[in-house]
Design a protein around this motif. Structure first.
Motif, PDB file in Angstrom:
ATOM      1  N   VAL A   1       0.862  -1.188   0.000  1.00 48.02           N
ATOM      2  CA  VAL A   1       0.000   0.000   0.000  1.00 48.02           C
ATOM      3  C   VAL A   1       0.894   1.232   0.000  1.00 48.02           C
ATOM      4  CG1 VAL A   1      -1.816   1.262   1.201  1.00 48.02           C
ATOM      5  CG2 VAL A   1      -1.767  -1.246   1.293  1.00 48.02           C
ATOM      6  N   PRO A   2       0.938   1.983  -1.082  1.00 47.72           N
ATOM      7  CA  PRO A   2       1.806   3.166  -1.138  1.00 47.72           C
ATOM      8  C   PRO A   2       1.461   4.163  -0.030  1.00 47.72           C
ATOM      9  CG  PRO A   2       0.999   2.602  -3.319  1.00 47.72           C
ATOM     10  CD  PRO A   2       0.238   1.760  -2.359  1.00 47.72           C
ATOM     11  N   LEU A   3       2.487   4.751   0.585  1.00 44.90           N
ATOM     12  CA  LEU A   3       2.247   5.744   1.631  1.00 44.90           C
ATOM     13  C   LEU A   3       1.491   6.948   1.077  1.00 44.90           C
ATOM     14  CD1 LEU A   3       5.594   5.812   3.668  1.00 44.90           C
ATOM     15  CD2 LEU A   3       3.555   4.391   4.006  1.00 44.90           C
ATOM     16  N   ALA A   4       1.721   7.248  -0.202  1.00 44.52           N
ATOM     17  CA  ALA A   4       1.020   8.379  -0.808  1.00 44.52           C
ATOM     18  C   ALA A   4      -0.480   8.154  -0.819  1.00 44.52           C
ATOM     19  CB  ALA A   4       1.530   8.619  -2.229  1.00 44.52           C
ATOM     20  N   VAL A   5      -0.893   6.890  -0.973  1.00 41.79           N
ATOM     21  CA  VAL A   5      -2.322   6.581  -0.953  1.00 41.79           C
ATOM     22  C   VAL A   5      -2.879   6.818   0.449  1.00 41.79           C
ATOM     23  CG1 VAL A   5      -4.039   4.745  -1.207  1.00 41.79           C
ATOM     24  CG2 VAL A   5      -2.154   4.945  -2.840  1.00 41.79           C
TER      25      VAL A   5
END
Length: 424
Positions: A342-346
């Motif tokens: 899960v990308p941190l940006a998401v």
């Protein structure tokens, strides 16, 4: 006396202080002669106060009541950015202590009448001269009201050394103002019958003192005597949980990140493969799930994020988004750990509280780094959320033939790495 008044007289005195605090929002408040800490227990809920101090000569009474000032469980479960420290001291108001100098508000509720006249002079010197707070609230019995109290002979309490009428209180208060650079307004609580209010006054008379602007009388009066003096004994102190504390902030942020990462992972798995809690529906194969995932638009649709964070990247990079396995490089023999990336940006973009707590993507990465409950990718761009464990003997090396579930990595251009030190 209390049955005469509704609310009771001591509640009215406390409410007067509370109303003053609500209006003026002092950050440092000290209650002299705090006794059973009843006023402090009410003031602790006013989170404009950052330092709340009680002083009393009776150390045993303070120790008995001090735990009522401890943080509640909700203060730990839902901390805010408010800061509060509570301190209780055993000591006398006739002694100096540097820890109580220059407060915003000092209260003395029904205290001065317990002092001898000699100690009252020391009280004025210590409180108005040495402590020199911005405001002081002093309440004391009005002896003119005693005639209306049924069955009362003499003073209202056996320990009272004096009880003043309104003129005597006014004379003392004005002298204090002249000596130490304050102004005072007079009021009270516990009203007399309407036809006697003007002639008798309040049951408890109150003087509200304000330090005059530009008054440096404290320093001028004491000169070299303003060195640090610690006469009081600290009996109790506690810091309330606050998001200004990095450890508290990190604890809350990690809990939010793990909660939302698990939520996004489960929602993605259910929406894209029809799984519920990682179980494929009847007659659907892993190969079918893979083909379905590969046919989907890979970024915002995959994680169904309601913001356009993917638009921050180049079109070429968005076209390069791909579905990847995420295996634990430190896996133990006998099991194979699989993760959804899960990308941190998401997380930062989709979850408002995470964005609020971290401030920016660089801070989020910094706060999560090396935390024992968090597993990040090697480049620190994504969170690894564990799916399941499987015996490696059941796993074929090919991507298409693997019976485990797939993990998603969204390749995108995150916000530029921000300097952590510059954002503290």
């Amino acid at each position: 006396m209390n049955p005469i008044f509704s609310p009771s007289l001591h509640r009215q005195r406390h409410q007067f202080v509370i109303d003053f605090v609500r209006k003026n929002k002092p950050k440092q408040v000290a209650d002299l002669g705090c006794g059973e800490c009843k006023l402090l227990k009410q003031l602790k809920f006013h989170r404009n106060i950052e330092l709340l101090v009680g002083v009393d000569t009776n150390g045993a009474k303070i120790k008995k009541m001090m735990h009522g000032l401890a943080p509640l469980s909700t203060d730990y479960l839902q901390p805010t950015y408010d800061q509060l420290r509570v301190e209780l001291y055993q000591g006398s108001v006739t002694q100096r202590d540097a820890r109580l100098r220059r407060f915003d508000l000092v209260t003395s509720i029904e205290l001065i009448e317990h002092l001898t006249l000699t100690d009252l002079e020391r009280f004025a010197s210590v409180v108005f001269g040495y402590m020199s707070p911005a405001s002081v609230i002093v309440s004391t019995p009005n002896s003119e009201f005693n005639a209306l109290l049924p069955g009362l002979t003499g003073f209202r309490h056996s320990d009272h050394k004096f009880e003043w009428n309104r003129s005597e209180f006014r004379s003392w208060a004005l002298k204090v103002c002249l000596d130490y650079g304050y102004e005072v307004e007079f009021t009270g609580v516990g009203e007399a019958p309407q036809d006697q209010q003007e002639s008798i006054g309040f049951c408890s008379q109150i003087g509200v003192f304000h330090r005059l602007q530009g008054n440096d009388h404290c320093n001028a009066l004491h000169g070299s005597d303003v060195e640090e003096v610690f006469s009081y004994i600290l009996v109790y102190s506690v810091n309330y949980p606050s998001l200004h504390d990095n450890n508290t902030l990190r604890r809350v942020l990690v809990s939010e990140v793990l909660h939302w990462a698990e939520h996004l992972k489960n929602r993605w798995m259910e929406e894209k493969t029809g799984r519920t809690n990682g179980v494929l529906p009847h007659r659907q194969t892993e190969q079918g799930a893979l083909e379905e995932l590969l046919s989907e638009s890979p970024c915002t649709e995959t994680l169904d994020c309601p913001v356009d964070y993917c638009d921050r990247g180049d079109d070429e990079e968005q076209e390069g988004a791909e579905l990847l396995w995420a295996n634990d490089p430190q896996q133990q023999s006998g099991t194979l750990n699989r993760y959804v990336l899960v990308p941190l940006a998401v997380l930062w973009s989709c979850c408002p509280k995470i964005g609020e707590l971290s401030g920016n993507l660089g801070n989020l990465r910094h706060l999560l780094m090396d935390h024992p409950r968090v597993k990040l990718t090697q480049d620190g761009s994504s969170l690894l959320v564990k799916c399941e464990e499987q015996d490696p003997d059941q796993v074929d090396g090919g991507l298409e033939d693997d019976e485990d579930f797939l993990a998603v990595q969204c390749s995108h251009r995150a916000e530029p790495e921000e300097d952590w030190e510059a954002n503290v």
